[in-house]
Design an enzyme around this catalytic site. Structure first.
Site, mmCIF file in Angstrom:
data_model
loop_
_atom_site.group_PDB
_atom_site.id
_atom_site.type_symbol
_atom_site.label_atom_id
_atom_site.label_comp_id
_atom_site.label_asym_id
_atom_site.label_seq_id
_atom_site.Cartn_x
_atom_site.Cartn_y
_atom_site.Cartn_z
ATOM 1 N N ASP A 222 0.473 10.273 -1.044
ATOM 2 C CA ASP A 222 0.523 10.418 -2.496
ATOM 3 C C ASP A 222 -0.319 9.353 -3.181
ATOM 4 O O ASP A 222 -0.518 8.245 -2.658
ATOM 5 C CB ASP A 222 1.972 10.302 -2.991
ATOM 6 C CG ASP A 222 2.791 11.543 -2.646
ATOM 7 O OD1 ASP A 222 2.174 12.595 -2.390
ATOM 8 O OD2 ASP A 222 4.026 11.448 -2.621
ATOM 9 N N ASN A 223 -0.800 9.692 -4.364
ATOM 10 C CA ASN A 223 -1.545 8.771 -5.228
ATOM 11 C C ASN A 223 -2.830 8.255 -4.578
ATOM 12 O O ASN A 223 -3.329 7.190 -4.942
ATOM 13 C CB ASN A 223 -0.658 7.590 -5.657
ATOM 14 C CG ASN A 223 0.607 8.045 -6.350
ATOM 15 O OD1 ASN A 223 0.547 8.900 -7.240
ATOM 16 N ND2 ASN A 223 1.745 7.507 -5.951
ATOM 17 N N ARG A 224 -3.361 9.003 -3.632
ATOM 18 C CA ARG A 224 -4.592 8.635 -2.923
ATOM 19 C C ARG A 224 -4.467 7.329 -2.136
ATOM 20 O O ARG A 224 -5.459 6.732 -1.754
ATOM 21 C CB ARG A 224 -5.782 8.546 -3.882
ATOM 22 C CG ARG A 224 -6.154 9.849 -4.569
ATOM 23 C CD ARG A 224 -6.563 10.897 -3.540
ATOM 24 N NE ARG A 224 -7.194 12.063 -4.147
ATOM 25 C CZ ARG A 224 -6.555 13.144 -4.562
ATOM 26 N NH1 ARG A 224 -5.226 13.193 -4.478
ATOM 27 N NH2 ARG A 224 -7.206 14.168 -5.083
ATOM 28 N N LEU A 225 -3.235 6.885 -1.897
ATOM 29 C CA LEU A 225 -3.029 5.684 -1.073
ATOM 30 C C LEU A 225 -2.823 6.128 0.371
ATOM 31 O O LEU A 225 -1.753 5.989 0.964
ATOM 32 C CB LEU A 225 -1.834 4.878 -1.589
ATOM 33 C CG LEU A 225 -2.026 4.280 -2.988
ATOM 34 C CD1 LEU A 225 -0.767 3.540 -3.426
ATOM 35 C CD2 LEU A 225 -3.228 3.331 -2.988
#
Length: 246
Positions: A222-225
């Site tokens: 999630d959240n490009r992490l």
């Protein structure tokens, strides 16, 4: 964004382009065409932890490959192979993985193809397995060597008869006058080697083994992490695991 000191502009030269050379903002795709900049994918919350890793990266690759197969992905053994010529100019194409073990990752091709010529001149390659449906990819980088002729011949015997003839008919990456010319070559070979007759492996065709210097496992989050864990081979032959920022 990282904070910038108030006097940063006084201490660093401007890197902005002159107004006349600043490219105009893109107008977007033509009407009715999909806009890639507007595409968004939601990635999973479950990740990849160092505590869950096996000591050998090929073991983890085997687990992920099995999940890609059981998940019904189309051609999960498809991988992008990138090579470069002596000037450093890269080229990429999709080929099929045919074997993997602790020694490396094997694919087969025509030695005179573009990738074959580049690997002769510059025996290094990168592989990417793009398993998008699982929000995963595996990247392999390493040295390349040809497989032995016994290994090549053993695999060649497992290919369908038509694929065996195709390996003889096609001078891969070379210019051919027409589709009719290619079909003519194939038909001549089909008459020479009818179904059921042994077809020898062409001397200009065979396998390459990519011996990994590092293997990176990428898991979407999630959240490009995203999780990026890279196994790097050390001089002693063991593997060091490094977490990379996404």
């Amino acid at each position: 964004m990282w904070p910038v000191p108030d006097n940063a502009a006084d201490r660093a030269p401007s890197t902005a382009l002159p107004a006349s050379t600043v490219p105009a903002s893109p107008a977007g795709p033509p009407l009715g065409r999909p806009d890639p900049a507007a595409m968004r994918a939601r990635y999973r919350a479950a990740g990849l932890s160092e505590a869950d890793l096996p000591a050998e990266p090929v073991a983890l690759f085997g687990d992920w490959f099995a999940e890609a197969v059981s998940g019904g992905l189309g051609e999960p053994n498809a991988m992008v192979v990138s090579t470069a010529d002596t000037t450093g100019r890269p080229s990429s194409r999709t080929v099929l993985l045919k074997h993997f073990d602790d020694r490396g990752f094997v694919f087969f091709t025509h030695y005179g193809s573009a990738k074959g010529q580049e690997l002769t001149a510059n025996p290094f390659a990168s592989l990417v397995f793009p398993w998008h449906e699982l929000a995963r990819q595996v990247i392999v980088s390493g040295t390349v060597e040809r497989t032995g002729r016994d290994e090549t011949a053993a695999y060649f015997r497992t290919r369908p008869h038509g694929s065996q003839l195709g390996a003889w008919a096609s001078d891969q990456s070379q210019v051919v006058g027409s589709r009719a010319e290619l079909d003519r070559r194939f038909q001549e070979l089909a008459r020479r080697y009818p179904e059921g007759e042994d077809v020898p492996a062409p001397p200009t065709w065979g396998g390459y083994r990519v011996r990994p210097e590092w293997i990176e496992f990428w898991q979407g989050r999630d959240n490009r992490l995203h999780d990026r864990l890279r196994f790097v081979r050390e001089a002693a032959g063991t593997w060091d695991v490094r977490r990379l920022c996404p």
